[in-house]
Scaffold this active site. Structure first.
Site, mmCIF file in Angstrom:
data_model
loop_
_atom_site.group_PDB
_atom_site.id
_atom_site.type_symbol
_atom_site.label_atom_id
_atom_site.label_comp_id
_atom_site.label_asym_id
_atom_site.label_seq_id
_atom_site.Cartn_x
_atom_site.Cartn_y
_atom_site.Cartn_z
ATOM 1 C CB SER A 1 48.457 35.496 -22.496
ATOM 2 O OG SER A 1 49.522 36.403 -22.442
ATOM 3 C CG HIS B 1 58.995 42.149 -20.948
ATOM 4 N ND1 HIS B 1 58.493 43.184 -21.699
ATOM 5 C CD2 HIS B 1 58.858 41.035 -21.678
ATOM 6 C CE1 HIS B 1 58.071 42.703 -22.863
ATOM 7 N NE2 HIS B 1 58.285 41.409 -22.878
HETATM 8 N N1 GLN Z 1 48.798 36.893 -27.736
HETATM 9 C C1 GLN Z 1 50.060 36.536 -27.154
HETATM 10 C C2 GLN Z 1 50.010 36.748 -25.647
HETATM 11 O O1 GLN Z 1 49.392 37.660 -25.214
HETATM 12 C C3 GLN Z 1 51.184 37.323 -27.753
HETATM 13 C C4 GLN Z 1 52.531 36.879 -27.241
HETATM 14 C C5 GLN Z 1 53.732 37.509 -27.909
HETATM 15 O O2 GLN Z 1 53.705 38.597 -28.371
HETATM 16 N N2 GLN Z 1 54.850 36.845 -27.962
HETATM 17 O O3 GLN Z 1 50.592 36.022 -24.896
#
Ligand code: GLN
Ligand code: ZN
Length: 793
Positions: free
Chosen positions: A469, A730
């Site tokens: 994402s 994060h």
């Molecule tokens: N492909 C998802 C993203 O990049 C993976 C999210 C996750 O690991 N919870 O948002």
């Protein structure tokens, strides 16, 4: 007390506190924004408690439960009740109790922030961890972690040799007074001393938190004294750790602890849930308490022996209504289970939900848009209260008109669910029956695939990529909201999302990343996005469940055989690939993660549902491949949280879970590169099974722990390619090139450099573009520096 002479009684271990319309969430967030004074927040809390007790009383429960309410988390309540707020916060005496509580829960100076990381369940984000190069800031929030195997997160108490306890907080007693003043018969609930210590964390290496028990017990004694003096009828004392594999010193601490607590003389109901008692069964039965609550849904096989072992003068509370799932109870089956137990107990029994109803949505009454047939199969918290009443009436032989009718309605719903063609799809069953034994195997070994993939993609060493994402900007969210409200046509919404995809692709090309992603602009949530397109799933309007603090999730309901009517991601991915000459990575959510973050059928094994989902994902892999997509990532962030609480059950779970993943991936030809992603740092204990998933590339979280994860790679050589995250998404902090180079060098010591990828540790959806660009620019520079230093091929 009018109820005490009734032979069959009913209660619940706890009730959802967030409110039918998530009133608590909105009040909390307004308070945190400074828009709602504390006194008004307290008012909202008081009203919610009163309403929830009234529901319990009206439904005919013999006691209301007091002490399950919390402004953030029930474990955090105990930190204040027992006066063990960590010293690192340096709270001053004049600071209000509520402000200290929120400082621990959210960090000092925390703001209301959006969730990150693809899914609400996977991490905490309004929570300010203030990590700085691996150091936790003094005022950072308490760590949060999952409450046993649920998707609820509790705040982790911190213990040091200096930790002391005292009775410091009136909240619980005030709530008991509130309930008594409303005329209720009260059962108070406490988290037991052993579980409280167990769930906390020793801050100093080598410190044994069990050594605090002797100091803690007298304070529990004082709490019980006070509750007794107030006139509560029972105290439910939760010791769910009795369902875990406990070290011997912890097990043997129970008997003496409860002998002490029992001296107070208030009747104690020791409550266990979520897991079978197994070797702790006889211990639980002989503890000197007045009653024992057991989870009859998770461990029905133990009911008979408990009914035999538990002395008859003690109360047995059987959690017969599922507190973890949303299905209507099969009341006839429940009565069949309960009848012999009632007989063994001399006609006496308490009926209950298996655990607190915190883990299910509030009420079905709000679900006006649900298909009526499917709706008739469900029971949320308030409906579960009604089920307990019907069971109680029936067990006492009081078959009045209402009870008879309720039993008929239940019977009809169970029969309709069992026979419904919407639940059972022959095509899905036949496909599974015919599945070849090697459906979970790639065609060739990893070494052969790797050679073919290297020849095909010609990636540089230390290839760079992201987790999927890109920032979900206000624009993207506004477009989706107006599309959902029907204000934006499907065509315009699609056009907008295609523009967002094009933007993300351009940015990645400018940054010089090697394997691109489309950015997931079109996805709200990584499970919901797929669930909405699969058969066998249904979505509620208001089926919210608290995840932590004010954060709620609305899990999909898997009610029937799962199948994929048509391709789910191919158009977006092909569009993205058409915009670049670099490889475009297709992005899917894996079967275990979809399973783990949904309410799952209880009429077939989880393993079978996982396999059905796996086949749907497998078809998507095949379609992506067919459309020319050469790299496909199947995200599995939830594999570890699916681990059973008992180690003896890990192997069985890991066998079917890793097989489901392989089934989803194994349609791919050798030249197609399968990635997976997991975002947690503790998996050294399941490293071999993760390797057995046989993804060509795995990307994982490691940056927050300074690559500590890689310790496990000393003993176990991970065979395939791996991208240990080099920066923590994060945190808004942007790490520099040198820091990432250092982490990569650390990784190169235990992983062959030729197998190393360079990537962040999770998706970037909660970040803004400016920080994302700077961080990724540094990351690409770090990879280039490493290429120059290691000439690999
Ligand atoms: N492909 C998802 C993203 O990049 C993976 C999210 C996750 O690991 N919870 O948002
Ligand atoms: Zn992640």
């Amino acid at each position: 007390m009018t109820t005490s002479n009734k032979a069959i009684q009913s209660h619940i271990p706890g009730f959802p506190r967030i409110g039918a319309a998530r009133e608590l969430k909105f009040a909390l967030e307004a308070n945190w924004r400074g828009e709602l004074p504390d006194a008004e927040l307290e008012n909202v809390g008081r009203q919610l408690r009163a309403r929830h007790w009234a529901l319990q009383q009206q439904a005919g429960l013999d006691f209301v439960t007091v002490g399950d309410f919390a402004y953030y988390d029930q474990v955090a309540n105990h930190i204040q009740l027992l006066d063990c707020e960590p010293a690192r916060y340096g709270f001053s005496a004049d600071q209000s109790q509520l402000s200290r509580y929120f400082a621990m829960a959210r960090g000092n100076g925390a703001k209301v922030a959006a969730s990150a990381c693809g899914h609400d369940h996977s991490h905490d984000h309004s929570h300010d961890h203030s990590h700085d190069g691996g150091q936790v800031h003094a005022s950072a929030a308490l760590e949060m972690t999952k409450w046993f195997d649920t998707n609820y997160h509790y705040l982790v108490p911190e213990f040091t040799p200096e930790t002391a306890f005292s009775l410091a907080c009136e909240r619980l007693f005030d709530e008991v007074d509130e309930a008594l003043a409303l005329g209720h018969a009260v059962k108070a609930v406490l988290l037991g001393p052993l579980s409280f210590l167990w769930l906390g964390k020793a801050k100093d290496a080598g410190f044994d938190r069990l050594s605090l028990l002797d100091q803690l017990l007298p304070v529990y004694g004082q709490v019980l004294d006070r509750l007794k003096a107030q006139g509560v009828q029972w105290v439910q004392i939760d010791e769910p750790i009795l369902g875990l594999d406990l070290p011997a010193p912890w097990r043997s601490a129970f008997e003496n602890s409860y002998w002490q607590l029992n001296q107070v003389g208030v009747p104690l109901l020791l409550a266990t849930y979520f897991s079978p008692l197994e070797e702790n069964l006889s211990l639980a039965c002989r503890l000197p308490v007045a009653g024992l609550h057991v989870d009859g849904v998770r461990a029905p096989q133990e009911l008979t022996s408990i009914a035999d072992w538990l002395p008859v003068h003690k109360v047995l509370s059987v959690g017969i209504v599922d507190g973890r799932n949303i299905w209507r109870t099969d009341l006839d089956a429940a009565l069949t289970t309960l009848a012999p137990i009632v007989e063994k107990r001399g006609g006496k029994l308490w009926l209950s939900s298996s655990c607190s109803l915190l883990h299910v949505p509030f009420t079905l009454a709000a679900e006006t848009a649900l298909d009526p047939e499917i709706r008739s199969w469900l029971a949320f918290a308030t409906e579960k209260l009604d089920e307990l009443y019907v069971l109680k009436q029936a067990l006492q032989g009081e078959y009045d008109a209402a009870t008879t009718e309720a039993l008929d309605v239940s019977r009809a719903a169970i029969a309709s669910r069992r026979a419904s063609p919407r639940v059972h799809q022959d095509a899905v069953r036949e496909r599974i029956a015919a599945l070849p034994a090697d459906a979970d195997q790639r065609r060739s070994t990893f070494v052969q695939r790797q050679a073919e993939q290297r020849a095909r993609f010609k990636l540089p060493s230390f290839p760079t990529t992201t987790i999927g994402s890109f920032p979900q900007t206000a624009n993207i969210r506004a477009a989706r909201a107006s599309f959902k409200r029907g204000e934006l046509s499907a065509a315009s919404y699609h056009a907008k999302m295609r523009e967002e995809i094009a933007y993300a692709v351009r940015r990645q090309e400018d940054l010089g990343l090697d394997v691109l992603v489309h950015g997931e602009a079109e996805r709200n949530d990584m499970v919901e996005y797929f669930g909405e397109q699969l058969d066998g799933f249904v979505f509620t309007q208001l089926g919210w469940v608290q995840s932590y603090g004010s954060r709620c999730v609305k899990p999909p309901v898997i009610y029937g055989d799962v199948s994929r009517p048509k391709a789910m991601t191919v158009d977006w991915t092909v569009h993205a690939q058409s915009l670049t000459g670099k490889p475009m990575k297709g992005m899917l959510t894996g079967p275990i993660t979809i399973l783990q973050w949904s309410f799952v059928r209880d009429d077939q094994p989880r393993a079978l549902t996982a396999l059905q989902i796996a086949l749907a994902i497998r078809d998507e892999v095949a379609d992506l491949e067919q459309a020319g997509i050469g790299i496909i990532q199947i995200d599995e962030p939830a594999v570890r949280e699916g681990l059973p609480l008992r180690r003896s059950r890990w192997d069985e779970y890991l066998d079917w879970a890793t097989r489901a993943f392989r089934v989803s991936a194994s349609a791919a030809a050798d030249g197609t590169q399968i990635h997976t992603h997991m975002c947690y740092a503790e998996f050294n204990d399941i490293l071999p099974q993760i390797a057995a998933m046989d993804a060509d590339v795995i990307t994982i979280e490691t940056s927050r722990s300074d690559m500590e994860l890689l310790n496990g790679f000393g003993q176990f050589r991970y065979p395939n390619e791996i991208g240990p995250g080099v920066y923590d998404i994060h945190s808004p902090r942007v790490p520099g090139q040198a820091e990432m180079v250092r982490l990569l060098q650390k990784a190169s010591a235990v992983i062959p450099p030729a197998n190393l990828w360079v990537n962040p540790d999770c998706g970037l959806k909660t970040r803004g573009w400016p920080e994302t660009e700077t961080a990724l620019r540094n990351m690409v520079a770090a990879a280039r520096q490493l290429r120059a230093e290691h000439a690999i091929y």
